[in-house]
Each structure stands twice: as structure tokens, then as C-alpha cells.
Design an enzyme around this catalytic site. Structure first.
Site, mmCIF file in Angstrom:
data_model
loop_
_atom_site.group_PDB
_atom_site.id
_atom_site.type_symbol
_atom_site.label_atom_id
_atom_site.label_comp_id
_atom_site.label_asym_id
_atom_site.label_seq_id
_atom_site.Cartn_x
_atom_site.Cartn_y
_atom_site.Cartn_z
ATOM 1 C CB THR A 14 -4.212 1.229 -0.882
ATOM 2 O OG1 THR A 14 -3.424 0.151 -1.355
ATOM 3 C CG2 THR A 14 -4.485 1.022 0.596
ATOM 4 C CB THR A 95 1.085 4.381 -2.674
ATOM 5 O OG1 THR A 95 1.065 2.967 -2.430
ATOM 6 C CG2 THR A 95 0.128 5.087 -1.753
#
Ligand code: SIN
Length: 320
Positions: A14, A95
Site C-alpha cells: 500500500t 502490511t
């Protein structure tokens, strides 16, 4: 500040994500921008830009991590660590599986220099993207003279490889070290260290095997109404090891336990971890199955895979 180099490796996530509108925080495509673009977004905020080397090792959403990317990353990191002129390494990463890559790299390399994984919870195009500050903090940790081991930096906290875990699906401070606590913080461009840097034993002998195929080691969850067929199906499909994400302090549904003990009789390695996100499993003298205390189920899976790879290597050496 030392004049040694920092190396920034990109793998996607991300932090390199792009949304169609600046208000998009959870709807976007991960792994779109190159790591050079992420660095450019820092502008002049990082003073050591002239001693940075930048490389794109992969470009993926970390939920799709594969053995070949881990192998490329581990080899690249190992070769950079050998260079006397390299002070530390920063790796941009998604993540979702960051905690697994952190554990894997530390279990393999146990580096005496800092290797810092960095992530973001919002895409680079979001109104208040967290990536640039996280990247700046990670570079600060990698430049820290005494830092060592595979570390993860998110929302100003520095986490160790055994403890770090993603605990929230969208908040900026999504990483936690549970009740072990963080290793330290990055505050106003400085590291405040609370705990020792992680140590370990490098296992460079496994380097030639990590490209795969990895041993078949699934994670089985013990839960209400769990049934033996889950384990029996895995055994039929050639599982070489099984990690059980146990209830509480390592307990297992009796039907599942029976199937797991039968699997063990067939030579399949079975280890226990706990479903609980805090604390560590405390083994007892009468446990029917061994445990890997302190490791979450996904990290216990990596630990068991590496153990099986080591056993395979020892077996093939003793046969020659
Ligand atoms: C990923 O893990 O690559 C996507 C999700 C994230 O980075 O937060």
C-alpha cells in the site's frame, strides 16, 4: 552521521499504492509506484539522499507473497550486508504479510546491521498518506549506528521480528508488538530505544533451498465444532508438517487432537501455537504435542518450514 550508504529496496504494498481519488483510504490498487517515486515524495526531508541506493526487487501486494520473491529479497539483502560501505537497508513492503517477511529474513540472516521493513496503511495518493513519514522514520532507524536485526517501522514505532503483528485492518497504527512492547520509537527524527535490538543465529546454509519448493506446512485452526476431516485431508494431500493455532494456552479440540496425533504417528511434524494475540503459550510437562512459544501461527509455520529444510539438508548430506 556516518557517510556509509543506505540501500532502499522496493517490494510494493500500500505504501506504493494508488487510488482514483484522494479521499480513497481503503479502495485502491497496491504496488503501483516505483520505490524511486516513494523516495522522491520525501523531497529534501531526508538529508542523506546522496548516500542512498535504490532498487526495485519486486512489485506486489504482499498477500500474494511467493517463495521466489522471498528468495530474491533474501539473496539481495545478504549480498548488500556483506558490503563494508553499506550501513543499513530499508525495504518497502505491504502490511498484510510484513510480519512473515520480517520473521523469515531475521531467522535466515540475523543481520548485524539494520534491515528495516517499512509499510503504510494508506495509499500514496491519499489526502494524508502515512507512507512518506514512515519511510523517513525507517531511513532514520537504518542510519542509526547501533541498530541491528530485521526491524519493522510503522506509525513511529520500531518492532522486533518475533513480536510484530498486524492487528488492525485500516488504522494507521496497525502494527503491534503485543505485550512484549516495541523496541523503540522514532520521535522528531531521533530513535528512542527501549529494548535490545534483536539477535539471532544466521542460517546462510539454507540460502540455496529457499527458492522452493517449500515444505507443505498448513496452519489448522482449533475452534468450536472442529472435526478430524480437516487434518485427514491435509495428510492425504501430502502435508509434511502442521501448525495448530490452538485455543488459549495450547489446547485443541479433542476430535482434531486425535487426528493430529494420528498424523504424527505417520511422521508428520505437528507443532502448537496459540490463537491468542497477546502473551505466549506456556508448555506443560504432559503436553501431547510440542509448542513454539512466542510465535504466532504464521511465524510458527515459517519456523517449522525452516526446520524441515534443515533436516532435509542434513539428510541429503549424510546420504552423500
Ligand atoms: C499489501 O500488504 O501489500 C497491501 C496492504 C497494505 O500494504 O496495507
Amino acid at each position: 552521521m556516518s557517510d556509509k550508504k543506505l540501500v532502499l529496496l522496493g517490494t510494493g504494498g500500500t505504501i506504493a499504492g494508488v487510488g482514483t481519488q484522494s479521499g480513497d483510504q481503503t479502495v485502491y490498487a497496491a504496488a503501483q509506484l516505483g520505490v524511486g517515486q516513494l523516495l522522491a515524495a520525501l523531497g529534501g526531508a531526508f538529508g542523506g539522499a546522496d548516500r542512498l541506493e535504490v532498487e526495485q526487487v519486486a512489485q506486489l501486494d504482499s498477500k500474494d507473497m511467493v517463495a521466489s520473491v522471498w528468495a530474491d529479497l533474501a539473496r539481495r539483502v545478504a549480498s548488500l550486508l556483506e558490503r563494508d560501505d553499506v550501513q543499513g537497508i530499508v525495504i518497502t513492503h505491504g502490511t498484510d504479510t510484513l510480519e512473515e517477511t520480517a520473521y523469515f529474513l531475521h531467522a535466515l540472516l540475523a543481520p548485524a546491521k539494520p534491515v528495516v521493513l517499512v509499510c503504510a496503511m494508506r495509499p500514496a495518493t491519499a489526502l494524508s498518506a502515512d507512507g512518506p513519514q514512515n519511510l523517513l522514520d525507517a531511513l532514520t532507524v537504518a542510519a542509526h549506528e547501533s541498530a541491528r536485526g530485521v526491524l519493522s517501522v510503522c506509525a513511529g514505532s520500531i518492532h522486533g521480528p518475533e513480536d510484530v503483528q498486524k492487528v488492525h485492518p485500516y488504522r494507521l497504527d496497525a502494527m503491534s508488538s503485543g505485550d512484549c512492547g516495541v523496541i523503540g520509537f522514532v520521535e522528531g527524527g531521533r530513535v528512542r530505544q527501549l529494548r535490545a535490538w534483536p539477535e539471532g543465529r544466521p542460517r546462510m546454509h539454507l540460502m540455496e533451498r529457499i527458492n522452493g519448493p517449500w515444505p507443505r506446512v498448513p496452519v489448522v485452526l482449533s475452534h468450536a465444532l472442529a472435526q478430524a476431516w480437516m487434518v485427514q485431508a491435509l495428510v492425504q494431500q501430502g502435508a509434511q508438517g502442521i501448525v495448530v493455532a490452538c485455543t488459549g494456552n495450547g489446547t485443541i479440540h479433542e476430535e482434531l487432537l486425535e487426528a493430529l496425533l494420528a498424523a504424527r504417528m505417520r511422521g508428520i511434524k505437528v507443532v502448537r501455537s496459540t490463537r491468542c494475540s497477546q502473551g505466549r503459550l506456556l508448555p506443560g510437562p504432559d503436553d501431547a504435542l510440542p509448542a513454539l512459544p512466542g510465535l504466532s501461527p504464521v511465524k510458527a509455520r515459517i519456523a517449522l518450514c525452516l526446520q524441515l529444510l534443515e533436516e532435509e539438508q542434513r539428510g541429503s548430506v549424510s546420504q552423500t
